[in-house]
Enzyme design. Structure first.
Site, mmCIF file in Angstrom:
data_model
loop_
_atom_site.group_PDB
_atom_site.id
_atom_site.type_symbol
_atom_site.label_atom_id
_atom_site.label_comp_id
_atom_site.label_asym_id
_atom_site.label_seq_id
_atom_site.Cartn_x
_atom_site.Cartn_y
_atom_site.Cartn_z
ATOM 1 C CG PHE A 1 -0.327 0.159 2.539
ATOM 2 C CD1 PHE A 1 -0.140 1.418 3.102
ATOM 3 C CD2 PHE A 1 0.089 -0.948 3.263
ATOM 4 C CE1 PHE A 1 0.446 1.574 4.346
ATOM 5 C CE2 PHE A 1 0.671 -0.815 4.513
ATOM 6 C CZ PHE A 1 0.863 0.453 5.054
ATOM 7 C CB CYS A 2 1.758 3.803 -1.718
ATOM 8 S SG CYS A 2 0.827 3.570 -3.259
ATOM 9 C CB THR A 3 -0.179 8.395 -0.624
ATOM 10 O OG1 THR A 3 0.975 8.472 0.214
ATOM 11 C CG2 THR A 3 -1.144 9.523 -0.256
ATOM 12 C CB CYS B 1 1.104 -0.064 -3.317
ATOM 13 S SG CYS B 1 -0.392 0.895 -3.570
ATOM 14 C CB ILE C 1 -3.506 5.477 2.564
ATOM 15 C CG1 ILE C 1 -2.352 4.498 2.778
ATOM 16 C CG2 ILE C 1 -4.027 5.978 3.910
ATOM 17 C CD1 ILE C 1 -1.041 5.174 3.153
#
Length: 245
Positions: free
Chosen positions: A181-183, A188, A210
């Protein structure tokens, strides 16, 4: 709050970067948008802020291009635009990884929806009974603002360090389902493709990152806030600008 902030990306082959940039500069100026658009041969990454009417007009215009017809922005609100100006930049990559063999525009990484990830975390395993490992692909200062509980993170100062870090840690993921996951989803997605390329099975990216998780699920299994790359600094799980102290 009167200002709508959107972020979106799409990996898609672009071979008309100069003319596309010129058209986007003209459209953004006409709508008085603020933010940043990155264009590269592998696709588009954008962060924009303006009143709803101007944002909707830009997104409708963008979707007239068949390459961007299915782009779906993530939304949040603020009292003022968290960008000082509008920039449309040409780049070699929309997210720098220095791994030219990773070509998301040729096929997306498998993904898990936010609602399904929450269910997996609630029940302690995925739908096939495998333990779930969350892998934060962001840089160390972003992780410091907040991340999922019980997350693997590598203390990266640059995403270019990710391939070496995950290669040295691959045994951790044996027999487990990995969710990178990432922002907003862009890092990701590259990370998930890379992990599958080096032989790590059962890897997914968190669809929309996210910000989409906050939008659809809230703060379940999350601690802290989410760092964002604008003047807000970070947002809380309600997608409001986080307040210091």
């Amino acid at each position: 709050m009167p200002i709508l902030n959107i972020s979106a990306y799409k990996f898609v082959g672009l071979d008309d970067l100069a003319s596309l940039r010129a058209r986007m500069v003209e459209r953004c100026d006409a709508l008085a948008l603020k933010g940043t658009i990155l264009l590269a041969p592998e696709g588009i990454n954008l962060f924009l802020a303006a009143p709803r009417e101007a944002i909707d007009a830009f997104v409708a215009w963008l979707r007239e291009d068949p390459r961007f017809a299915d782009i779906v922005p993530k939304e949040s609100w603020s009292e003022s635009a968290p960008f000082g100006r509008m920039r449309v930049r040409l780049k070699k990559e929309i997210i720098t990884m220095h791994a030219p063999a990773i070509r998301p525009e040729n096929g997306r990484a498998p993904h898990v929806l936010p609602v399904d990830l929450r269910r997996w975390l609630d029940q302690g395993h995925d739908d096939d009974g495998r333990p779930v490992v969350l892998l934060d692909t962001r840089n160390d200062y972003e992780v410091a603002a907040g991340t999922f509980q019980e997350t693997v993170e590598y203390g990266l100062s640059s995403f270019t360090q990710f391939p070496a870090a995950v290669a040295a840690d691959r045994d951790r993921f044996d027999g487990k389902t990995v969710v990178s996951f990432c922002t907003g989803g862009i890092r990701c997605e590259k990370a998930a493709i890379h992990m599958r390329e080096i032989g790590i099975d059962h890897v997914y990216q968190l669809e929309g990152g996210i910000l989409k998780y906050f939008e659809e699920v809230g703060g379940a299994h999350w601690r802290g806030d989410c760092f964002v790359f604008d003047d807000r600094g970070s947002v809380d799980p309600a997608l409001a600008p986080a307040r210091a102290g």
